[in-house]
Design a protein around this motif. Structure first.
Motif, mmCIF file in Angstrom:
data_model
loop_
_atom_site.group_PDB
_atom_site.id
_atom_site.type_symbol
_atom_site.label_atom_id
_atom_site.label_comp_id
_atom_site.label_asym_id
_atom_site.label_seq_id
_atom_site.Cartn_x
_atom_site.Cartn_y
_atom_site.Cartn_z
ATOM 1 N N ASN A 320 -6.120 5.694 15.331
ATOM 2 C CA ASN A 320 -5.618 4.622 14.464
ATOM 3 C C ASN A 320 -6.731 3.661 14.065
ATOM 4 O O ASN A 320 -6.820 3.209 12.921
ATOM 5 N N ILE A 321 -7.589 3.330 15.055
ATOM 6 C CA ILE A 321 -8.700 2.411 14.784
ATOM 7 C C ILE A 321 -9.658 3.016 13.752
ATOM 8 O O ILE A 321 -10.067 2.366 12.793
ATOM 9 N N LEU A 322 -9.995 4.289 13.947
ATOM 10 C CA LEU A 322 -10.961 4.936 13.065
ATOM 11 C C LEU A 322 -10.400 5.208 11.671
ATOM 12 O O LEU A 322 -11.147 5.259 10.687
ATOM 13 N N ILE A 332 -5.864 -4.251 17.603
ATOM 14 C CA ILE A 332 -5.244 -2.943 17.789
ATOM 15 C C ILE A 332 -3.761 -2.994 17.434
ATOM 16 O O ILE A 332 -3.237 -2.101 16.754
ATOM 17 N N CYS A 333 -3.071 -4.012 17.890
ATOM 18 C CA CYS A 333 -1.633 -4.118 17.646
ATOM 19 C C CYS A 333 -1.324 -4.246 16.159
ATOM 20 O O CYS A 333 -0.334 -3.688 15.663
ATOM 21 N N VAL A 404 -9.070 -8.933 20.875
ATOM 22 C CA VAL A 404 -10.292 -8.908 20.067
ATOM 23 C C VAL A 404 -10.067 -8.088 18.797
ATOM 24 O O VAL A 404 -9.197 -7.220 18.765
ATOM 25 N N PRO A 405 -10.828 -8.353 17.736
ATOM 26 C CA PRO A 405 -10.693 -7.567 16.503
ATOM 27 C C PRO A 405 -11.019 -6.097 16.757
ATOM 28 O O PRO A 405 -11.787 -5.771 17.666
ATOM 29 N N ALA A 410 -13.135 -3.819 20.887
ATOM 30 C CA ALA A 410 -11.839 -3.352 21.391
ATOM 31 C C ALA A 410 -11.976 -2.017 22.104
ATOM 32 O O ALA A 410 -11.388 -1.800 23.176
ATOM 33 N N THR A 411 -12.772 -1.115 21.540
ATOM 34 C CA THR A 411 -12.989 0.193 22.152
ATOM 35 C C THR A 411 -13.685 0.052 23.501
ATOM 36 O O THR A 411 -13.313 0.707 24.478
ATOM 37 N N ALA A 412 -14.696 -0.813 23.560
ATOM 38 C CA ALA A 412 -15.415 -1.024 24.822
ATOM 39 C C ALA A 412 -14.492 -1.567 25.901
ATOM 40 O O ALA A 412 -14.557 -1.144 27.067
ATOM 41 N N LEU A 413 -13.610 -2.492 25.532
ATOM 42 C CA LEU A 413 -12.679 -3.056 26.511
ATOM 43 C C LEU A 413 -11.641 -2.028 26.958
ATOM 44 O O LEU A 413 -11.237 -2.010 28.123
ATOM 45 N N LEU A 414 -11.202 -1.158 26.052
ATOM 46 C CA LEU A 414 -10.288 -0.074 26.433
ATOM 47 C C LEU A 414 -10.947 0.852 27.450
ATOM 48 O O LEU A 414 -10.336 1.252 28.438
ATOM 49 N N ILE A 415 -12.203 1.191 27.205
ATOM 50 C CA ILE A 415 -12.932 2.058 28.131
ATOM 51 C C ILE A 415 -13.061 1.394 29.497
ATOM 52 O O ILE A 415 -12.851 2.023 30.538
#
Length: 508
Positions: A320-322, A332-333, A404-405, A410-415
């Protein structure tokens, strides 16, 4: 009786008349045999992880073919966990009754059969049913493997062995997206027995390999000597110790310098059928083990709820992000809400972004490094301190990912949030020390059953709330993760628990 190190080094056939079991185990040493056991158990853990979360990469590609809604995806992702949960007690009983290896070997082979069968599902309910059956068989080794790996090592090496074995779990987060990258984007198909095989179905076949290799290695490995001592006595355990010695020291088993294992009152405890198993389980829910069970089970639920429950949605979140084309910086939401609005006014078309796979592989590399760090520092920092530190950091990252935007942050925090899964191995190392041999497989199976329940609950809840209460879901998941660490303040000293149970005639 103490065994002379000179006698071991000389390799003479002269025997020590007798030795306690732990002294004999020290003579076995640590070497080639332990590395083979570590590799085998690591492959089993890799197999369990791939079977548990592999569908998260397939369901996005299968969305249109099987008419999957978000709720359907949550159920499919949870199906393997439900299978694991529903049979954990049964496999725990058999693991303590007939042996660790005797349970894992046939289950590994059977799980591969049902996993391949699930790739031929023609609708969501058939897919769910077959994934659940696969989970039932994966359950046999999902926790029993920790008992087997721990019992194949000296007490001083048990925690680090479990931590190093768990490194293989992180390999699944590299291997799965790597295989998906190679297979799923393909536009090919072929007929097999009047059935059209498309890439996502072939992808399901690919993750069965580690379990089959592990089953092959188990053919050459013996049963746990600690289990044999408890279940069948010293005469059954001694040949296994001699075999371990011969592999580690590159010598004949006849050169093992222990001729007889001295029995203590604790070593004489043997399984007594189903009634005996129920009686033993009763010990888990009475002091001194009750507190350990309560803390470890709630903690494992929290670990899996975030790590596995969130992980199965990460490929879709990344996709979805990409795929987001908005020029604004949105969370993300907000991206999920935009996708939902587009889906309501257009026909089903699914294209998996290629970028999902390298990001997922990078995520797996982070997990691998985290597991390696745990293996290196678990004894230096301390198991409880390391566990709490990881869970607090991951809880904060989970909540931060929703605010975060979208993009790199956001990806780094998900990881970072998903690194909470690494804490499961630390929790297993903490818990395995307090349960006696006759209860260890059952205790680990029950603990992981509760953990998988957390994964199933987490997966379903995210699927049910992602489109409606996205922000609240991330906040709740992060809060539960951090809050669970408070329980570790009440974990008892392992030595005190062991002393109390040894006085009752139980052995470690």
């Amino acid at each position: 009786m103490e065994v002379s190190s000179d006698k071991i080094a000389s390799g003479r056939s002269e025997k020590t008349n007798e030795a306690f079991f732990e002294d004999a185990f020290e003579v076995v040493g640590h070497g080639r045999f332990n590395y083979i056991v570590l590799l085998t158990c690591g492959l089993i853990m890799l197999n369990v992880s791939m079977e548990s979360v592999g569908m998260s990469y397939a369901i996005t590609a299968a969305e249109c073919e099987l008419n999957l809604t978000s709720e359907h995806k949550g159920l499919v992702n949870a199906a393997a966990f439900i299978g694991i949960i529903s049979t954990s007690f049964l496999w725990g009983y058999f693991g303590d009754r007939v042996g660790r290896r005797a349970v894992m070997l046939p289950a590994l082979l059977a799980s591969a059969v049902f996993s391949v069968a699930s790739s031929f599902a023609v609708d969501v309910w058939m897919l769910m049913f077959l994934r659940m059956l696969t989970g039932c068989l994966v359950s046999a080794s999902s926790a029993t493997v920790y008992a087997y790996l721990g019992e194949m090592h000296m007490n001083s090496r048990r925690a680090s062995a479990i931590a190093w074995g768990s490194v293989f779990i992180s390999f699944s987060f590299i291997t799965l997206p790597g295989l998906a990258w190679l297979i799923i984007p393909g536009k090919w198909s072929f007929a097999l027995f009047s059935f059209t095989v498309v890439p996502w179905r072939a992808f399901v076949w690919s993750w069965c390999a580690p379990g089959l290799v592990a089953a092959l290695l188990l053919l050459f490995l013996p049963e746990s000597p600690r289990y044999l001592l408890s279940a069948k006595g010293p005469d059954a355990a001694l040949p296994v110790l001699a075999k371990m010695y011969s592999w580690n020291h590159r010598a004949s088993a006849d050169q093992f310098p222990v001729d007889k294992i001295i029995l203590t009152n604790m070593d004489s405890e043997k399984p007594a059928g189903f009634a005996g198993a129920i009686k033993n389980i009763g010990l888990m829910f009475r002091p001194p083990l009750l507190r350990c069970v309560f803390i470890s089970h709630i903690s494992m639920f929290s670990v899996f709820m975030l790590s596995s429950g969130l992980y199965v949605w990460v490929p879709e979140l990344l996709n979805n992000i990409l795929k987001n084309t908005s020029e604004k910086s949105i969370t993300i939401c907000e991206i999920i809400m935009e996708k939902l609005k587009k889906t309501e006014v257009s026909s089903c078309t699914v294209e998996v972004s290629i970028g999902v796979f390298p990001i997922s592989m990078a995520m797996g590399a982070v997990f691998a490094l985290t597991y390696l760090a745990i293996g290196m520092f678990i004894n230096k920092i301390g198991k409880k301190r390391l566990y709490c530190g990881i869970m607090i950091i991951c809880g904060v990252a989970t909540m931060g990912a929703a605010f975060v935007p979208q993009g790199g942050a956001a990806t780094a925090l998900l990881i970072l949030a998903l690194c909470s899964g690494c804490a499961a191995s630390i929790l297993a190392a903490i818990a395995v020390d307090v349960f006696p041999t006759c209860l260890r497989a059952m205790a680990m199976c029950l603990m992981y059953m509760v953990g998988r329940t957390g994964a199933a609950v987490g997966s379903y809840l995210l699927g049910a709330t992602m489109n409606t209460h996205c922000l609240a879901a991330f906040i709740v998941f992060g809060s539960i993760t951090m809050g669970s660490t408070i329980l570790m303040l009440f974990w008892p000293k392992p030595e005190e628990v062991r002393d109390k149970l040894e006085q009752r005639g139980l052995t470690y």
